[in-house]
Design a protein around this motif. Structure first.
Motif, mmCIF file in Angstrom:
data_model
loop_
_atom_site.group_PDB
_atom_site.id
_atom_site.type_symbol
_atom_site.label_atom_id
_atom_site.label_comp_id
_atom_site.label_asym_id
_atom_site.label_seq_id
_atom_site.Cartn_x
_atom_site.Cartn_y
_atom_site.Cartn_z
ATOM 1 N N ILE A 10 0.851 -1.176 0.000
ATOM 2 C CA ILE A 10 0.000 0.000 0.000
ATOM 3 C C ILE A 10 0.887 1.226 0.000
ATOM 4 N N VAL A 11 0.575 2.149 -0.920
ATOM 5 C CA VAL A 11 1.342 3.388 -1.032
ATOM 6 C C VAL A 11 0.398 4.572 -0.927
ATOM 7 N N ALA A 12 0.950 5.708 -0.534
ATOM 8 C CA ALA A 12 0.209 6.963 -0.557
ATOM 9 C C ALA A 12 0.630 7.708 -1.806
ATOM 10 N N ILE A 13 -0.327 8.313 -2.489
ATOM 11 C CA ILE A 13 -0.028 9.122 -3.665
ATOM 12 C C ILE A 13 0.291 10.521 -3.166
ATOM 13 N N THR A 14 1.547 10.892 -3.231
ATOM 14 C CA THR A 14 2.005 12.136 -2.616
ATOM 15 C C THR A 14 1.748 13.366 -3.458
ATOM 16 N N ALA A 15 1.293 13.204 -4.689
ATOM 17 C CA ALA A 15 1.045 14.349 -5.568
ATOM 18 C C ALA A 15 -0.261 15.059 -5.231
ATOM 19 N N THR A 16 -1.035 14.509 -4.303
ATOM 20 C CA THR A 16 -2.295 15.132 -3.899
ATOM 21 C C THR A 16 -2.201 15.553 -2.442
ATOM 22 N N ASN A 17 -3.011 16.499 -2.047
ATOM 23 C CA ASN A 17 -2.998 16.977 -0.662
ATOM 24 C C ASN A 17 -3.466 15.919 0.325
ATOM 25 N N SER A 51 -4.149 -10.302 6.023
ATOM 26 C CA SER A 51 -3.065 -10.918 5.265
ATOM 27 C C SER A 51 -1.692 -10.338 5.572
ATOM 28 N N GLU A 52 -1.625 -9.210 6.226
ATOM 29 C CA GLU A 52 -0.337 -8.576 6.529
ATOM 30 C C GLU A 52 0.405 -9.420 7.553
ATOM 31 N N PRO A 53 1.633 -9.804 7.413
ATOM 32 C CA PRO A 53 2.548 -9.529 6.320
ATOM 33 C C PRO A 53 2.697 -10.680 5.326
ATOM 34 N N ASP A 54 1.675 -11.477 5.136
ATOM 35 C CA ASP A 54 1.734 -12.643 4.249
ATOM 36 C C ASP A 54 1.683 -12.194 2.787
ATOM 37 N N THR A 55 2.842 -12.039 2.178
ATOM 38 C CA THR A 55 2.953 -11.495 0.825
ATOM 39 C C THR A 55 2.248 -12.369 -0.207
ATOM 40 N N THR A 56 2.343 -13.673 -0.093
ATOM 41 C CA THR A 56 1.710 -14.571 -1.065
ATOM 42 C C THR A 56 0.197 -14.413 -1.033
ATOM 43 N N THR A 57 -0.398 -14.409 0.145
ATOM 44 C CA THR A 57 -1.840 -14.219 0.274
ATOM 45 C C THR A 57 -2.236 -12.843 -0.226
ATOM 46 N N VAL A 84 3.364 3.043 2.592
ATOM 47 C CA VAL A 84 2.616 3.162 3.840
ATOM 48 C C VAL A 84 2.947 1.977 4.725
ATOM 49 N N GLU A 85 3.211 0.862 4.105
ATOM 50 C CA GLU A 85 3.551 -0.342 4.857
ATOM 51 C C GLU A 85 4.567 -1.157 4.086
ATOM 52 N N ARG A 86 5.380 -1.829 4.818
ATOM 53 C CA ARG A 86 6.303 -2.812 4.277
ATOM 54 C C ARG A 86 6.614 -3.726 5.450
ATOM 55 N N GLU A 87 6.497 -5.019 5.267
ATOM 56 C CA GLU A 87 6.580 -5.927 6.405
ATOM 57 C C GLU A 87 7.855 -5.763 7.228
ATOM 58 N N SER A 88 8.945 -5.327 6.615
ATOM 59 C CA SER A 88 10.188 -5.198 7.360
ATOM 60 C C SER A 88 10.263 -3.915 8.184
ATOM 61 N N SER A 89 9.368 -2.952 7.919
ATOM 62 C CA SER A 89 9.477 -1.682 8.626
ATOM 63 C C SER A 89 8.221 -1.286 9.388
ATOM 64 N N ARG A 90 7.176 -2.061 9.309
ATOM 65 C CA ARG A 90 5.923 -1.689 9.959
ATOM 66 C C ARG A 90 5.470 -2.828 10.856
ATOM 67 N N PRO A 91 5.453 -2.607 12.164
ATOM 68 C CA PRO A 91 5.119 -3.684 13.083
ATOM 69 C C PRO A 91 3.631 -4.042 13.113
ATOM 70 N N GLU A 92 2.756 -3.136 12.675
ATOM 71 C CA GLU A 92 1.331 -3.389 12.732
ATOM 72 C C GLU A 92 0.720 -3.255 11.338
ATOM 73 N N PRO A 93 -0.413 -3.915 11.082
ATOM 74 C CA PRO A 93 -1.056 -3.765 9.772
ATOM 75 C C PRO A 93 -1.598 -2.349 9.600
ATOM 76 N N PHE A 94 -1.810 -1.955 8.348
ATOM 77 C CA PHE A 94 -2.362 -0.640 8.067
ATOM 78 C C PHE A 94 -3.768 -0.556 8.619
ATOM 79 N N ALA A 95 -4.244 0.643 8.832
ATOM 80 C CA ALA A 95 -5.590 0.852 9.385
ATOM 81 C C ALA A 95 -6.666 0.654 8.332
ATOM 82 N N GLY A 96 -6.312 0.823 7.051
ATOM 83 C CA GLY A 96 -7.285 0.683 5.986
ATOM 84 C C GLY A 96 -8.146 1.920 5.854
ATOM 85 N N GLY A 97 -8.902 1.987 4.792
ATOM 86 C CA GLY A 97 -9.802 3.122 4.585
ATOM 87 C C GLY A 97 -9.056 4.390 4.268
#
Length: 99
Positions: A10-17, A51-57, A84-97
């Protein structure tokens, strides 16, 4: 951003406010294509969180979401994305929404 995201991240699109969150479906050297999390229904969001951090799922889920054909895809330059997330740098799953 220093590294390219991978399918299922999951990424954030930084070109928008508002920095909308994008679920990555495809990546090439210059662009990322995905669907906005805000466009997903509750069940896919719940499955993404579980599914976080199960990359295959996560990749299987992204494939299933992509096959529905109901969601609009967005393509943005890699330089306009922030992880926004990467399994090696984020200890918790994203909040979603929304961000």
């Amino acid at each position: 951003m220093t590294t390219h995201p991978t399918v299922g991240e999951i990424v954030a699109i930084t070109a928008t406010n508002s920095n909308p969150l994008l679920l990555v479906r495809t990546v090439d050297d210059e662009h990322v294509t995905g669907v906005l999390l805000a466009d997903l229904s509750t069940e896919p969001l719940r499955r993404l969180q579980a599914s976080e951090p199960d990359t295959t799922t996560r990749r299987r889920l992204v494939d299933a979401i992509g096959q529905t054909g109901e969601l609009m895809s967005f393509t943005v330059p890699v330089t306009e994305c922030a992880l926004v997330e990467r399994e090696s740098s984020r200890p918790e799953p994203f909040a979603g929404g929304d961000d």
